[in-house]
Design an enzyme around this catalytic site. Structure first.
Site, PDB file in Angstrom:
ATOM      1  N   ASP A  19      13.666   4.886 -59.381  1.00 37.31           N
ATOM      2  CA  ASP A  19      13.878   3.893 -59.516  1.00 37.31           C
ATOM      3  C   ASP A  19      15.336   3.126 -59.133  1.00 37.31           C
ATOM      4  OD1 ASP A  19      12.666   1.130 -59.452  1.00 37.31           O
ATOM      5  OD2 ASP A  19      12.518   0.601 -61.611  1.00 37.31           O
ATOM      6  N   GLY A  20      15.682   1.691 -59.423  1.00 40.51           N
ATOM      7  CA  GLY A  20      16.457   1.076 -59.119  1.00 40.51           C
ATOM      8  C   GLY A  20      17.363   1.222 -57.968  1.00 40.51           C
ATOM      9  N   GLY A  22      16.897  -0.591 -54.930  1.00 34.66           N
ATOM     10  CA  GLY A  22      17.651  -1.793 -54.959  1.00 34.66           C
ATOM     11  C   GLY A  22      18.698  -2.313 -55.160  1.00 34.66           C
ATOM     12  N   ARG A  32      19.276  -3.574 -49.857  1.00 33.71           N
ATOM     13  CA  ARG A  32      18.802  -2.215 -50.446  1.00 33.71           C
ATOM     14  C   ARG A  32      17.991  -1.622 -49.484  1.00 33.71           C
ATOM     15  NH1 ARG A  32      15.800  -4.808 -54.464  1.00 33.71           N
ATOM     16  NH2 ARG A  32      14.021  -3.171 -53.952  1.00 33.71           N
ATOM     17  N   HIS A  36      18.065   2.775 -50.695  1.00 36.79           N
ATOM     18  CA  HIS A  36      17.220   3.284 -50.844  1.00 36.79           C
ATOM     19  C   HIS A  36      17.741   5.000 -50.075  1.00 36.79           C
ATOM     20  CE1 HIS A  36      14.266   1.943 -51.898  1.00 36.79           C
ATOM     21  NE2 HIS A  36      14.398   0.208 -51.119  1.00 36.79           N
ATOM     22  N   THR A  65       1.923   1.301 -54.172  1.00 40.43           N
ATOM     23  CA  THR A  65      -0.209   0.701 -52.760  1.00 40.43           C
ATOM     24  C   THR A  65       0.660  -0.623 -52.842  1.00 40.43           C
ATOM     25  OG1 THR A  65      -1.447   1.233 -54.865  1.00 40.43           O
ATOM     26  CG2 THR A  65      -1.300   2.170 -53.256  1.00 40.43           C
ATOM     27  N   GLU A  66       1.528  -0.609 -54.602  1.00 38.13           N
ATOM     28  CA  GLU A  66       1.849  -2.196 -54.172  1.00 38.13           C
ATOM     29  C   GLU A  66       3.113  -2.257 -53.509  1.00 38.13           C
ATOM     30  OE1 GLU A  66      -0.719  -0.627 -57.070  1.00 38.13           O
ATOM     31  OE2 GLU A  66       1.171  -0.315 -56.897  1.00 38.13           O
ATOM     32  N   LEU A 130       9.206  26.508 -55.528  1.00 44.54           N
ATOM     33  CA  LEU A 130       8.646  25.132 -55.796  1.00 44.54           C
ATOM     34  C   LEU A 130       7.985  24.410 -55.607  1.00 44.54           C
ATOM     35  CD1 LEU A 130      10.122  22.114 -58.165  1.00 44.54           C
ATOM     36  CD2 LEU A 130      11.434  22.017 -55.960  1.00 44.54           C
ATOM     37  N   ARG A 187      11.528   8.195 -65.543  1.00 42.40           N
ATOM     38  CA  ARG A 187      11.805   6.910 -65.203  1.00 42.40           C
ATOM     39  C   ARG A 187      13.182   7.004 -65.298  1.00 42.40           C
ATOM     40  NH1 ARG A 187       8.471   1.699 -63.412  1.00 42.40           N
ATOM     41  NH2 ARG A 187       9.769   0.923 -62.398  1.00 42.40           N
ATOM     42  N   ILE A 194       5.119   2.295 -66.187  1.00 38.72           N
ATOM     43  CA  ILE A 194       4.950   3.429 -65.525  1.00 38.72           C
ATOM     44  C   ILE A 194       3.917   3.405 -64.268  1.00 38.72           C
ATOM     45  CG2 ILE A 194       4.845   5.252 -67.850  1.00 38.72           C
ATOM     46  CD1 ILE A 194       1.502   4.716 -67.481  1.00 38.72           C
TER      47      ILE A 194
END
Length: 241
Positions: A19-20, A22, A32, A36, A65-66, A130, A187, A194
């Site tokens: 996360d983060g 953007g 943004r 990425h 999915t969101e 891995l 996170r 989460i």
């Protein structure tokens, strides 16, 4: 999967909510998507570092999915970035002994992206240094619902008695059924939620929320978190004496 021995020092399976991206770009006055792109470089660094840090399983939350609710330009750019990244990293992943697999609802993804995903999974199938799982168009509630539906279908066919269903039955229907549950979920970016990620699998995971934005999250940050993990006493509901 069964809970591990509490005496384990380091995590075998680490899952990361990246996360983060953007915010990293916005703070620098950049689009943004630049965030990425910077974040994709960190993926490469962390994947390279994991085997030397004792991590055998790494799961990365790449797109939920969101996330389709974001601006169309960002979503389109992200999908293009995923395609480029899979093409550019395929050789190194294979040569480095990384096995790649994807979880999530593939049908909604671009067919070209689906093809690249399947090709990379097939090419790296026998690697074992891995195990890298990428959650792409993934939502844990949907995954659990699909698993429950498969059990319901088995009951309807007479293959399973409803009263005999256990947590293990459902766990075996999840997309991660053949890998260990996460020992540690990280996170980045300072958020402390989460976000519908591995809800079932992370029931006994340790959590680490770091303020570091994903494009700034280095192998050194990872090493510090893993060192802290080694000081935790994992009880899995028991009282240790």
């Amino acid at each position: 999967m069964a809970a591990k021995d509490n005496r384990q020092v380091g995590p075998e399976h680490v899952a990361i909510i990246m996360d983060g991206n953007g915010r990293w770009a916005t703070r620098r006055g950049l689009p943004r998507l630049r965030g990425h792109k910077a974040g994709s470089g960190r993926v490469r660094e962390i994947v390279r570092a994991c085997p030397d840090q004792g991590v055998r399983f790494l799961t990365l939350f790449a797109f939920s999915t969101e996330n389709w609710r974001r601006a169309r330009t960002e979503v389109v750019g992200l999908m293009a970035l995923f395609r480029r990244h899979l093409r550019s990293e395929a050789d190194e992943l294979f040569d480095s002994g990384v096995r790649v697999r994807f979880i999530g609802e593939r049908d909604a993804l671009n067919p070209r992206l689906q093809t690249l995903m399947a090709e990379l999974e097939d090419r790296t199938r026998d690697n074992d240094r891995l195990h890298l799982t990428i959650a792409l168009n993934y939502g844990s509630r949907n995954e659990i619902a699909r698993a429950a539906a498969r059990l319901a279908e088995a009951v309807a066919r007479g293959e399973l008695n409803a009263k005999d269903i256990t947590a293990d039955h459902l766990g075996c229907q999840l997309e991660t059924a053949d890998i260990p549950d996460p020992d540690l979920v990280i996170r980045t970016s300072g958020e402390t939620r989460i976000s519908n990620f591995l809800l079932w699998q992370s029931a006994y995971a340790e959590y680490e929320f770091t303020p570091v934005l994903w494009p700034d999250f280095s192998a050194d940050h990872m090493a510090d978190i893993l060192l802290n993990f080694g000081t935790r006493e994992r009880r899995f509901g028991a009282v240790l004496t």
